[in-house]
Design a protein around this motif. Structure first.
Motif, PDB file in Angstrom:
ATOM      1  N   TYR A 116      15.129  39.858 -57.663  1.00 52.39           N
ATOM      2  CA  TYR A 116      15.537  41.008 -58.485  1.00 52.39           C
ATOM      3  C   TYR A 116      14.298  41.747 -59.003  1.00 52.39           C
ATOM      4  O   TYR A 116      14.251  42.982 -58.986  1.00 52.39           O
ATOM      5  CB  TYR A 116      16.367  40.544 -59.681  1.00 52.39           C
ATOM      6  CG  TYR A 116      17.835  40.315 -59.401  1.00 52.39           C
ATOM      7  CD1 TYR A 116      18.662  41.369 -59.013  1.00 52.39           C
ATOM      8  CD2 TYR A 116      18.403  39.052 -59.560  1.00 52.39           C
ATOM      9  CE1 TYR A 116      20.021  41.161 -58.784  1.00 52.39           C
ATOM     10  CE2 TYR A 116      19.765  38.843 -59.330  1.00 52.39           C
ATOM     11  CZ  TYR A 116      20.561  39.900 -58.943  1.00 52.39           C
ATOM     12  OH  TYR A 116      21.904  39.693 -58.715  1.00 52.39           O
ATOM     13  N   GLY A 130      12.666  43.533 -56.217  1.00 47.64           N
ATOM     14  CA  GLY A 130      13.501  44.664 -55.834  1.00 47.64           C
ATOM     15  C   GLY A 130      13.318  45.846 -56.762  1.00 47.64           C
ATOM     16  O   GLY A 130      13.264  47.006 -56.319  1.00 47.64           O
ATOM     17  N   LEU A 131      13.207  45.575 -58.058  1.00 50.37           N
ATOM     18  CA  LEU A 131      12.956  46.645 -59.027  1.00 50.37           C
ATOM     19  C   LEU A 131      11.582  47.257 -58.807  1.00 50.37           C
ATOM     20  O   LEU A 131      11.418  48.476 -58.870  1.00 50.37           O
ATOM     21  CB  LEU A 131      13.073  46.096 -60.452  1.00 50.37           C
ATOM     22  CG  LEU A 131      12.796  47.083 -61.592  1.00 50.37           C
ATOM     23  CD1 LEU A 131      13.718  48.296 -61.509  1.00 50.37           C
ATOM     24  CD2 LEU A 131      12.942  46.395 -62.949  1.00 50.37           C
ATOM     25  N   THR A 160      11.788  49.531 -55.771  1.00 51.94           N
ATOM     26  CA  THR A 160      12.544  50.741 -56.074  1.00 51.94           C
ATOM     27  C   THR A 160      11.698  51.723 -56.881  1.00 51.94           C
ATOM     28  O   THR A 160      11.725  52.936 -56.638  1.00 51.94           O
ATOM     29  CB  THR A 160      13.831  50.399 -56.850  1.00 51.94           C
ATOM     30  OG1 THR A 160      14.624  49.500 -56.068  1.00 51.94           O
ATOM     31  CG2 THR A 160      14.637  51.644 -57.143  1.00 51.94           C
ATOM     32  N   THR A 184      14.064  43.892 -65.833  1.00 50.96           N
ATOM     33  CA  THR A 184      14.660  43.028 -64.812  1.00 50.96           C
ATOM     34  C   THR A 184      15.911  42.364 -65.368  1.00 50.96           C
ATOM     35  O   THR A 184      16.913  42.209 -64.667  1.00 50.96           O
ATOM     36  CB  THR A 184      13.648  41.958 -64.351  1.00 50.96           C
ATOM     37  OG1 THR A 184      12.452  42.603 -63.898  1.00 50.96           O
ATOM     38  CG2 THR A 184      14.223  41.122 -63.207  1.00 50.96           C
ATOM     39  N   VAL A 226      18.756  44.744 -65.047  1.00 52.65           N
ATOM     40  CA  VAL A 226      19.279  44.784 -63.676  1.00 52.65           C
ATOM     41  C   VAL A 226      20.267  43.643 -63.447  1.00 52.65           C
ATOM     42  O   VAL A 226      21.374  43.842 -62.939  1.00 52.65           O
ATOM     43  CB  VAL A 226      18.137  44.710 -62.638  1.00 52.65           C
ATOM     44  CG1 VAL A 226      18.719  44.575 -61.225  1.00 52.65           C
ATOM     45  CG2 VAL A 226      17.246  45.928 -62.714  1.00 52.65           C
ATOM     46  N   THR A 283      24.277  44.122 -63.013  1.00 53.57           N
ATOM     47  CA  THR A 283      24.756  43.721 -61.688  1.00 53.57           C
ATOM     48  C   THR A 283      25.846  42.674 -61.815  1.00 53.57           C
ATOM     49  O   THR A 283      26.858  42.706 -61.113  1.00 53.57           O
ATOM     50  CB  THR A 283      23.597  43.168 -60.839  1.00 53.57           C
ATOM     51  OG1 THR A 283      22.634  44.210 -60.605  1.00 53.57           O
ATOM     52  CG2 THR A 283      24.091  42.663 -59.484  1.00 53.57           C
ATOM     53  N   THR A 310      25.022  44.260 -53.505  1.00 55.42           N
ATOM     54  CA  THR A 310      23.555  44.168 -53.489  1.00 55.42           C
ATOM     55  C   THR A 310      23.054  43.830 -52.090  1.00 55.42           C
ATOM     56  O   THR A 310      23.608  42.962 -51.420  1.00 55.42           O
ATOM     57  CB  THR A 310      23.081  43.088 -54.484  1.00 55.42           C
ATOM     58  OG1 THR A 310      23.574  43.404 -55.790  1.00 55.42           O
ATOM     59  CG2 THR A 310      21.561  43.006 -54.525  1.00 55.42           C
ATOM     60  N   GLN A 319      18.237  44.744 -54.111  1.00 53.95           N
ATOM     61  CA  GLN A 319      18.328  46.116 -54.602  1.00 53.95           C
ATOM     62  C   GLN A 319      19.772  46.604 -54.526  1.00 53.95           C
ATOM     63  O   GLN A 319      20.515  46.246 -53.604  1.00 53.95           O
ATOM     64  CB  GLN A 319      17.440  47.055 -53.775  1.00 53.95           C
ATOM     65  CG  GLN A 319      15.944  46.798 -53.927  1.00 53.95           C
ATOM     66  CD  GLN A 319      15.124  47.614 -52.933  1.00 53.95           C
ATOM     67  OE1 GLN A 319      15.104  47.310 -51.743  1.00 53.95           O
ATOM     68  NE2 GLN A 319      14.469  48.657 -53.418  1.00 53.95           N
ATOM     69  N   THR A 324      19.768  48.793 -59.695  1.00 55.47           N
ATOM     70  CA  THR A 324      18.303  48.810 -59.605  1.00 55.47           C
ATOM     71  C   THR A 324      17.787  50.239 -59.684  1.00 55.47           C
ATOM     72  O   THR A 324      16.781  50.517 -60.339  1.00 55.47           O
ATOM     73  CB  THR A 324      17.823  48.161 -58.290  1.00 55.47           C
ATOM     74  OG1 THR A 324      18.580  46.990 -58.029  1.00 55.47           O
ATOM     75  CG2 THR A 324      16.350  47.797 -58.378  1.00 55.47           C
ATOM     76  N   GLU A 325      18.466  51.157 -58.995  1.00 55.45           N
ATOM     77  CA  GLU A 325      18.084  52.568 -59.018  1.00 55.45           C
ATOM     78  C   GLU A 325      18.173  53.108 -60.450  1.00 55.45           C
ATOM     79  O   GLU A 325      17.268  53.803 -60.918  1.00 55.45           O
ATOM     80  CB  GLU A 325      19.021  53.365 -58.114  1.00 55.45           C
ATOM     81  CG  GLU A 325      19.004  52.951 -56.650  1.00 55.45           C
ATOM     82  CD  GLU A 325      17.998  53.728 -55.825  1.00 55.45           C
ATOM     83  OE1 GLU A 325      17.499  54.756 -56.320  1.00 55.45           O
ATOM     84  OE2 GLU A 325      17.713  53.300 -54.704  1.00 55.45           O
TER      85      GLU A 325
END
Length: 285
Positions: A23, A26-27, A30, A48, A51, A55, A62, A81, A85-86
């Protein structure tokens, strides 16, 4: 952000640690993809947590991929992601922008001026995309700056500004979960602000900088009062968290809220104990 809302790795299962790291990576990716190198530099453990929480709550679809990065150029890293995350990456950049803008407006820090100029075009789009969050962040930081400039000693007032800010950021959708997410963010935000003041107090006293805990530091029960405040903030956030129907990654989330948030505090206590022991040894010689 400040990095206080993180995991306690020794108490986390290996599979959960690997997922938490995915995670986080992934952040990071992004932020890099959407906002460039400066955006990537705003990465934090605190966001994080946002996120993972959102989620889990919204059970968001994901994707998992593997990529190399500057930090890990030889071995590909797993990255998780999704749309959350966006969103969190966008919030990260908004927070960074307004913080740098305040640095330039109030202290004429060159880094703040450069940072705002680099992010300005992207942030204009984010303001249009997230008017509620953008306005809340701007107003909360403005009020916080005013309180700090007036040398405010009311830690509840100053920490409340950051609490309202983070509360608004955690409200991903204005739906049935909005009140509880806002409460979680509010108390976590207050915890982060108080922890930051607690960690910086010694240096701020030396440098003559503002710190809302200065007046409390004069009391004999300073440590006890600070600990009580921090416990109250986490307790309130945890109560609201447990009312959410989060099942996905629940062990990671509870690890963070019940143990990870205290990692920096415990480290500071250890450092203080060592310093006190050294001081006593010198006095006994």
């Amino acid at each position: 952000m400040f990095g206080y809302v993180t995991i306690c790795e020794p108490e986390l299962k290996r599979k959960d640690y690997r997922k938490y790291k995915a995670y986080y990576c992934g952040l990071c990716r992004t932020l890099k993809e959407n906002h460039g190198n400066l955006g990537q530099m705003t990465l934090s453990y605190d966001m994080t947590f946002a996120v993972i929480l959102l989620t889990s709550l919204y059970e968001t679809l994901t994707k998992e991929e593997e990529h190399r990065c500057k930090v890990h150029p030889l071995k590909k890293q797993k990255m998780l992601q999704n749309s959350i995350t966006e969103y969190v990456a966008d919030m990260n950049v908004l927070l960074a922008y307004y913080h740098m803008k305040d640095d330039w407006d109030d202290e004429r820090k060159v880094s703040g001026f450069i940072g705002t100029k680099i992010l300005e075009r992207k942030v204009r789009k984010l303001i249009k995309k997230y008017p509620r969050q953008s306005q809340a962040i701007k107003e909360a930081l403005k009020q916080l700056v005013e309180l700090e400039k007036s040398n405010c000693t009311d830690i509840d007032a100053t920490s409340g500004c950051f609490g309202r800010l983070l509360g608004e950021v955690l409200v991903y959708e204005e739906d049935m979960w909005e009140p509880r997410l806002r409460e979680i963010g509010f108390y976590l935000g207050k915890f982060i602000y108080i922890m930051d003041a607690y960690e910086d107090l010694e240096q701020d006293l030396k440098d003559g900088n503002y710190n809302p805990l200065k007046h409390l530091n004069k009391q004999q029960n300073y440590e006890e009062v600070c600990h009580q405040m921090l416990c109250m903030m986490i307790a309130e956030a945890s109560v609201q968290f447990e009312k959410l129907p989060c099942l996905l990654d629940i062990d990671i989330l509870r690890n963070i809220l019940y143990d990870g948030v205290w990692m920096k505090y415990r480290k500071l206590q250890q450092q203080k104990n060592i310093s006190e022991e050294k001081k006593n040894d010198k006095e006994s010689i």
